[in-house]
Design a protein around this motif. Structure first.
Motif, mmCIF file in Angstrom:
data_model
loop_
_atom_site.group_PDB
_atom_site.id
_atom_site.type_symbol
_atom_site.label_atom_id
_atom_site.label_comp_id
_atom_site.label_asym_id
_atom_site.label_seq_id
_atom_site.Cartn_x
_atom_site.Cartn_y
_atom_site.Cartn_z
ATOM 1 N N ALA A 1 0.825 -1.208 0.000
ATOM 2 C CA ALA A 1 0.000 0.000 0.000
ATOM 3 C C ALA A 1 0.863 1.264 0.000
ATOM 4 O O ALA A 1 0.586 2.222 -0.733
ATOM 5 C CB ALA A 1 -0.928 0.000 1.217
ATOM 6 N N SER A 2 1.908 1.283 0.824
ATOM 7 C CA SER A 2 2.777 2.460 0.885
ATOM 8 C C SER A 2 3.541 2.649 -0.422
ATOM 9 O O SER A 2 3.781 3.785 -0.859
ATOM 10 C CB SER A 2 3.755 2.348 2.056
ATOM 11 N N TYR A 3 3.914 1.553 -1.078
ATOM 12 C CA TYR A 3 4.608 1.639 -2.366
ATOM 13 C C TYR A 3 3.695 2.265 -3.424
ATOM 14 O O TYR A 3 4.112 3.158 -4.176
ATOM 15 C CB TYR A 3 5.040 0.241 -2.811
ATOM 16 N N LEU A 4 2.441 1.800 -3.478
ATOM 17 C CA LEU A 4 1.492 2.346 -4.449
ATOM 18 C C LEU A 4 1.162 3.807 -4.136
ATOM 19 O O LEU A 4 0.999 4.631 -5.044
ATOM 20 C CB LEU A 4 0.217 1.495 -4.459
ATOM 21 N N ALA A 5 1.053 4.111 -2.849
ATOM 22 C CA ALA A 5 0.780 5.496 -2.441
ATOM 23 C C ALA A 5 1.940 6.404 -2.832
ATOM 24 O O ALA A 5 1.751 7.544 -3.281
ATOM 25 C CB ALA A 5 0.536 5.560 -0.935
ATOM 26 N N TRP A 6 3.167 5.902 -2.657
ATOM 27 C CA TRP A 6 4.368 6.658 -3.036
ATOM 28 C C TRP A 6 4.363 6.973 -4.527
ATOM 29 O O TRP A 6 4.679 8.089 -4.948
ATOM 30 C CB TRP A 6 5.600 5.850 -2.654
ATOM 31 N N LYS A 7 3.988 5.989 -5.314
ATOM 32 C CA LYS A 7 3.885 6.178 -6.755
ATOM 33 C C LYS A 7 2.822 7.224 -7.089
ATOM 34 O O LYS A 7 3.005 8.083 -7.953
ATOM 35 C CB LYS A 7 3.521 4.847 -7.427
ATOM 36 N N ALA A 8 1.689 7.135 -6.407
ATOM 37 C CA ALA A 8 0.584 8.059 -6.676
ATOM 38 C C ALA A 8 0.949 9.501 -6.336
ATOM 39 O O ALA A 8 0.455 10.450 -6.957
ATOM 40 C CB ALA A 8 -0.657 7.621 -5.892
ATOM 41 N N LEU A 9 1.827 9.675 -5.353
ATOM 42 C CA LEU A 9 2.234 11.024 -4.940
ATOM 43 C C LEU A 9 3.296 11.621 -5.866
ATOM 44 O O LEU A 9 3.650 12.791 -5.731
ATOM 45 C CB LEU A 9 2.766 10.994 -3.502
ATOM 46 N N GLY A 10 3.798 10.817 -6.797
ATOM 47 C CA GLY A 10 4.799 11.328 -7.731
ATOM 48 C C GLY A 10 6.219 10.957 -7.401
ATOM 49 O O GLY A 10 7.155 11.474 -8.027
ATOM 50 N N GLU A 11 6.380 10.105 -6.378
ATOM 51 C CA GLU A 11 7.712 9.650 -5.948
ATOM 52 C C GLU A 11 8.579 10.843 -5.529
ATOM 53 O O GLU A 11 8.082 11.929 -5.245
ATOM 54 C CB GLU A 11 8.361 8.819 -7.059
ATOM 55 N N GLY A 12 9.910 10.614 -5.507
ATOM 56 C CA GLY A 12 10.808 11.645 -4.995
ATOM 57 C C GLY A 12 10.764 12.948 -5.759
ATOM 58 O O GLY A 12 10.689 14.038 -5.182
ATOM 59 N N ALA A 13 10.802 12.872 -7.097
ATOM 60 C CA ALA A 13 10.835 14.086 -7.918
ATOM 61 C C ALA A 13 9.567 14.913 -7.760
ATOM 62 O O ALA A 13 9.614 16.145 -7.644
ATOM 63 C CB ALA A 13 11.034 13.712 -9.380
ATOM 64 N N GLY A 14 8.427 14.238 -7.745
ATOM 65 C CA GLY A 14 7.158 14.953 -7.595
ATOM 66 C C GLY A 14 7.025 15.619 -6.246
ATOM 67 O O GLY A 14 6.530 16.749 -6.130
ATOM 68 N N LEU A 15 7.499 14.934 -5.192
ATOM 69 C CA LEU A 15 7.426 15.498 -3.843
ATOM 70 C C LEU A 15 8.423 16.644 -3.675
ATOM 71 O O LEU A 15 8.135 17.621 -2.978
ATOM 72 C CB LEU A 15 7.695 14.402 -2.809
ATOM 73 N N GLN A 16 9.576 16.534 -4.308
ATOM 74 C CA GLN A 16 10.553 17.614 -4.266
ATOM 75 C C GLN A 16 10.001 18.883 -4.899
ATOM 76 O O GLN A 16 10.266 19.990 -4.434
ATOM 77 C CB GLN A 16 11.842 17.200 -4.973
ATOM 78 N N LYS A 17 9.222 18.708 -5.971
ATOM 79 C CA LYS A 17 8.617 19.861 -6.649
ATOM 80 C C LYS A 17 7.677 20.603 -5.703
ATOM 81 O O LYS A 17 7.624 21.842 -5.704
ATOM 82 C CB LYS A 17 7.842 19.387 -7.883
ATOM 83 N N ILE A 18 6.948 19.836 -4.874
ATOM 84 C CA ILE A 18 6.053 20.462 -3.902
ATOM 85 C C ILE A 18 6.854 21.287 -2.903
ATOM 86 O O ILE A 18 6.478 22.413 -2.543
ATOM 87 C CB ILE A 18 5.224 19.384 -3.176
ATOM 88 N N GLN A 19 7.992 20.749 -2.461
ATOM 89 C CA GLN A 19 8.834 21.486 -1.521
ATOM 90 C C GLN A 19 9.428 22.734 -2.174
ATOM 91 O O GLN A 19 9.515 23.790 -1.546
ATOM 92 C CB GLN A 19 9.956 20.589 -0.996
ATOM 93 N N GLU A 20 9.828 22.606 -3.426
ATOM 94 C CA GLU A 20 10.380 23.753 -4.144
ATOM 95 C C GLU A 20 9.333 24.860 -4.286
ATOM 96 O O GLU A 20 9.665 26.049 -4.181
ATOM 97 C CB GLU A 20 10.879 23.318 -5.522
ATOM 98 N N ASP A 21 8.096 24.475 -4.523
ATOM 99 C CA ASP A 21 7.011 25.462 -4.610
ATOM 100 C C ASP A 21 6.806 26.156 -3.266
ATOM 101 O O ASP A 21 6.554 27.370 -3.206
ATOM 102 C CB ASP A 21 5.705 24.788 -5.043
ATOM 103 N N PHE A 22 6.926 25.395 -2.196
ATOM 104 C CA PHE A 22 6.802 25.958 -0.845
ATOM 105 C C PHE A 22 7.892 26.992 -0.592
ATOM 106 O O PHE A 22 7.620 28.109 -0.123
ATOM 107 C CB PHE A 22 6.890 24.837 0.197
ATOM 108 N N VAL A 23 9.136 26.634 -0.906
ATOM 109 C CA VAL A 23 10.264 27.545 -0.696
ATOM 110 C C VAL A 23 10.098 28.812 -1.531
ATOM 111 O O VAL A 23 10.297 29.926 -1.030
ATOM 112 C CB VAL A 23 11.597 26.844 -1.039
#
Length: 220
Positions: A50-72
């Motif tokens: 479940a966590s693996y599929l959820a990770w994929k759905a969230l965009g994995e590392g690159a997608g999550l990094q983009k969210i942080q970059e938008d925050f900064v």
């Protein structure tokens, strides 16, 4: 409902795999990550699946990094905009009255202080942003995992601007002969001195105000 151990596992993924370093971003992403994982576990998946599929759905590392970059970027824009607003506020009514009085005091001091006194006062105004930044370092703001770290980074990038002026002044002074140097640029051109010191004074005050303000992510 996920256990504490499972939540810590998801948090570890965010920190180590996506390199999420800001608490506000981490907490928001953890909430989404946990919700997706719970939904998939409700469909019969194990926690690992479940966590693996959820990770994929969230965009994995690159997608999550983009969210942080938008925050900064969002916080940086807020800080820069607020700093400019603070600078302009000193030249609006009724604050401009206080600003003019301070400038008048600086002008009077330029005629009463010795060259050393003038130089020390000017140097003090030059280094004021740096002193505020140094205080922030002692408070470990640069190590915080929230917007304070971004504010510190902004202030760090702007604190050196006044020092560039004092270096330029020293270069000009060094190029003068001994007689011209003894009269000092500041005493020879009091209007220029007054204007420069007023700008430095306002700049230092805005640094202090900016340091005391709180920032958080804002949507458009």
């Amino acid at each position: 409902m996920l256990t504490s151990h499972q939540l810590n596992t998801l948090r570890h993924d965010l920190r180590m795999l996506a390199h999420i370093e800001y608490e506000e971003v981490e907490n928001e992403l953890l909430d989404h990550y946990a919700t997706l994982t719970e939904q998939k576990m409700a469909d019969g998946q194990t926690f690992e699946q479940a966590s693996y599929l959820a990770w994929k759905a969230l965009g994995e590392g690159a997608g999550l990094q983009k969210i942080q970059e938008d925050f900064v970027a969002n916080i940086q824009q807020q800080v820069a905009r607020r700093h400019w607003e603070l600078v302009k506020s000193y030249f609006r009514w009724p604050a401009i009255v206080t600003t003019l009085l301070l400038c008048g005091l600086v002008y009077l001091l330029s005629h009463t202080l010795s060259y050393l006194g003038v130089y020390l006062m000017t140097s003090g105004l030059f280094v004021t942003p740096g002193l505020i930044l140094l205080y922030a370092v002692f408070q470990k703001d640069h190590r915080h995992a929230d917007a304070r770290k971004i504010v510190w980074q902004y202030m760090n990038s702007r604190a050196n601007l006044p020092m560039m002026f004092i270096q330029l002044t020293n270069i000009i002074s060094a190029s003068l002969d001994e007689e011209a140097r003894s009269t000092a640029i500041y005493q020879s051109y009091p209007a220029v001195f007054m204007g420069l010191n007023c700008v430095l004074l306002v700049y230092g005050l805005t640094f202090l105000q900016l340091y005391r303000e709180k920032f958080s992510y804002k949507t458009a």
